[in-house]
Motif scaffolding. Sequence first.
Motif, mmCIF file in Angstrom:
data_model
loop_
_atom_site.group_PDB
_atom_site.id
_atom_site.type_symbol
_atom_site.label_atom_id
_atom_site.label_comp_id
_atom_site.label_asym_id
_atom_site.label_seq_id
_atom_site.Cartn_x
_atom_site.Cartn_y
_atom_site.Cartn_z
ATOM 1 N N THR A 293 69.558 -14.744 18.852
ATOM 2 C CA THR A 293 69.622 -13.092 19.328
ATOM 3 C C THR A 293 69.122 -12.546 18.215
ATOM 4 O O THR A 293 68.210 -11.296 18.222
ATOM 5 C CB THR A 293 70.773 -13.029 19.448
ATOM 6 O OG1 THR A 293 71.745 -13.198 17.671
ATOM 7 C CG2 THR A 293 71.953 -13.511 20.763
ATOM 8 N N PRO A 296 64.768 -10.979 19.443
ATOM 9 C CA PRO A 296 64.639 -10.212 20.581
ATOM 10 C C PRO A 296 65.443 -8.503 19.515
ATOM 11 O O PRO A 296 64.555 -7.958 20.345
ATOM 12 C CB PRO A 296 65.294 -10.381 21.542
ATOM 13 C CG PRO A 296 66.879 -12.455 21.105
ATOM 14 C CD PRO A 296 65.417 -12.492 20.044
ATOM 15 N N TYR A 300 62.720 -5.844 19.466
ATOM 16 C CA TYR A 300 63.277 -4.584 20.139
ATOM 17 C C TYR A 300 62.946 -3.176 18.784
ATOM 18 O O TYR A 300 62.072 -2.498 19.557
ATOM 19 C CB TYR A 300 64.416 -4.801 20.588
ATOM 20 C CG TYR A 300 64.930 -3.356 21.295
ATOM 21 C CD1 TYR A 300 64.788 -3.287 22.432
ATOM 22 C CD2 TYR A 300 65.803 -2.250 20.239
ATOM 23 C CE1 TYR A 300 65.333 -2.053 23.299
ATOM 24 C CE2 TYR A 300 66.323 -1.214 21.090
ATOM 25 C CZ TYR A 300 66.188 -1.095 22.336
ATOM 26 O OH TYR A 300 67.110 -0.083 23.159
ATOM 27 N N LEU A 427 62.797 -14.893 27.423
ATOM 28 C CA LEU A 427 61.601 -13.980 27.030
ATOM 29 C C LEU A 427 59.965 -13.709 28.005
ATOM 30 O O LEU A 427 59.908 -13.141 28.152
ATOM 31 C CB LEU A 427 61.528 -13.801 25.321
ATOM 32 C CG LEU A 427 62.644 -13.133 24.618
ATOM 33 C CD1 LEU A 427 62.315 -13.364 22.985
ATOM 34 C CD2 LEU A 427 62.598 -11.666 25.189
ATOM 35 N N TYR A 440 63.932 -8.109 26.432
ATOM 36 C CA TYR A 440 65.088 -8.374 25.463
ATOM 37 C C TYR A 440 66.394 -7.899 25.575
ATOM 38 O O TYR A 440 67.369 -9.024 24.883
ATOM 39 C CB TYR A 440 64.177 -7.792 23.904
ATOM 40 C CG TYR A 440 62.690 -7.394 23.407
ATOM 41 C CD1 TYR A 440 61.701 -8.265 23.631
ATOM 42 C CD2 TYR A 440 62.373 -6.463 23.335
ATOM 43 C CE1 TYR A 440 60.629 -8.536 23.075
ATOM 44 C CE2 TYR A 440 61.076 -6.651 22.590
ATOM 45 C CZ TYR A 440 60.250 -7.685 22.813
ATOM 46 O OH TYR A 440 58.945 -8.160 22.336
#
Length: 463
Positions: A293, A296, A300, A427, A440
């Motif tokens: 995690t 992303p 973002y 993704l 994302y």
Amino acid sequence: MRQHNAEYPSMPLPERQAWPALIALCVGFFMILLDQTIVAVATPVLQESLQASYNEVIWVTSAYLLTFAVPLLITGRLGDKFGPKNVYILGMIIFTLSSLACGFAPNMTTLIIARAVQGLGASLLTPQTMSVINRIFARNRRGAALGVWGTTAGLATLAGPTLGGLITSTIGWQWIFFINVPLGVVSVLAVAKWVPRFRPIERSIDGLSMLLSVVAVASVIVALQEGEREQWGWPIWVLLAFGFITAYAFVCQQARAEAASKEPLAPLELFSFRNFSLGNIGIAVMGFAVAGTPLPVMLYLQQVHDYSALKAGLFMVPQALISAVLSPFVGRLADRVSPGRLAAIGFSVLSLSFFLLGWSMTLGLAGGWFLGIMVIQGLGNSVIWAPNSTSTMRDLPHALMGAGSGVYNTTRQVGSVVGSAAVGAVLQWRISVADMGTAYGQAIILAAAVLLIGAISSAAAKD
């Protein structure tokens, strides 16, 4: 009555000796986690500075994960054979020197090689930490000790994004590696002084088990790492199948090694302990979420909202700070109530936070909403690390601690690689049909769903 031995003190240690040893080990654990989070935040700056391709940047992390994860079963057992103190110090020396090489790397090839050596050092020292903690503390005090271990993880998670953003925005990305050098020196000196020696195992470690473990873990990890870039063509599936077949041969070899009076890498006796098996499911799930995690989320914040690396890193502060503050209290609580149930609550709360995070990213939200979700994430994190580790390891006899720690850490790292590969695949799939924020966010929701598996496995643990 406790029998004293000047060379090999009996276990568990008195509290006044056990706690300094724990603190010494936590310095190294802090370094490993700090290094991972700092590099994630610095990725965009590093890519621009060294004019690196996307594939090269990925391999800065992939090379480290590969050499970290592949030998873990072996390095856990090496601690049993040569002493966890000795193996830890060797690993820390390698990690520190390779960190220096990373900082001085003039190009991406040199940096990738140095990161691979750094991963090997991390692989040597990581299993020794949990092995020693579970030996030097009494069974009814391990939760408290692992709570401090969890606090260390929280502090590293807190310091990593903040320091990473500050360092890359001011004095340069090289210093995300140079910062390891003074910490490494302190760790070696502290472990040499405070960590005791342990009686080594007498039997030789089975050589075929070592070979099969390296081939199996390497095949699976390389297949997962390269699957996305190779568009999951047939060679990837062949390599993955070969890895699983070799893993089956490895399991069969463990029984043969025992029969031949050699030390297996992963004694099958480990899995006769219900909580050990269930705890490994939980830590694999946690590895999936923790490794999959950050990228992303950072992309973002930096690409969708145009935040600087420092500002993006600061959004991680609430969850890390809450986790660091609450972990010692949760650890002590795990000594009094069911650690499995505590971990189940933690996984459920963490899953909720990721669902909310993914949903907010698909809507393009950030700011205060994002910070509120990070508070929930910190609450979930704080109720997972110590309870899951306590439930997994506390019923193992001392003779299996090194092997158990190696299996536990290998499971976590394989989970991390699976998480990175799975999130990357989502993704790649969604970015071609949706806007960046939505892609994302949907990748984050995958991690939220997987975390529910950890909640179920933890709830099934015996008290």
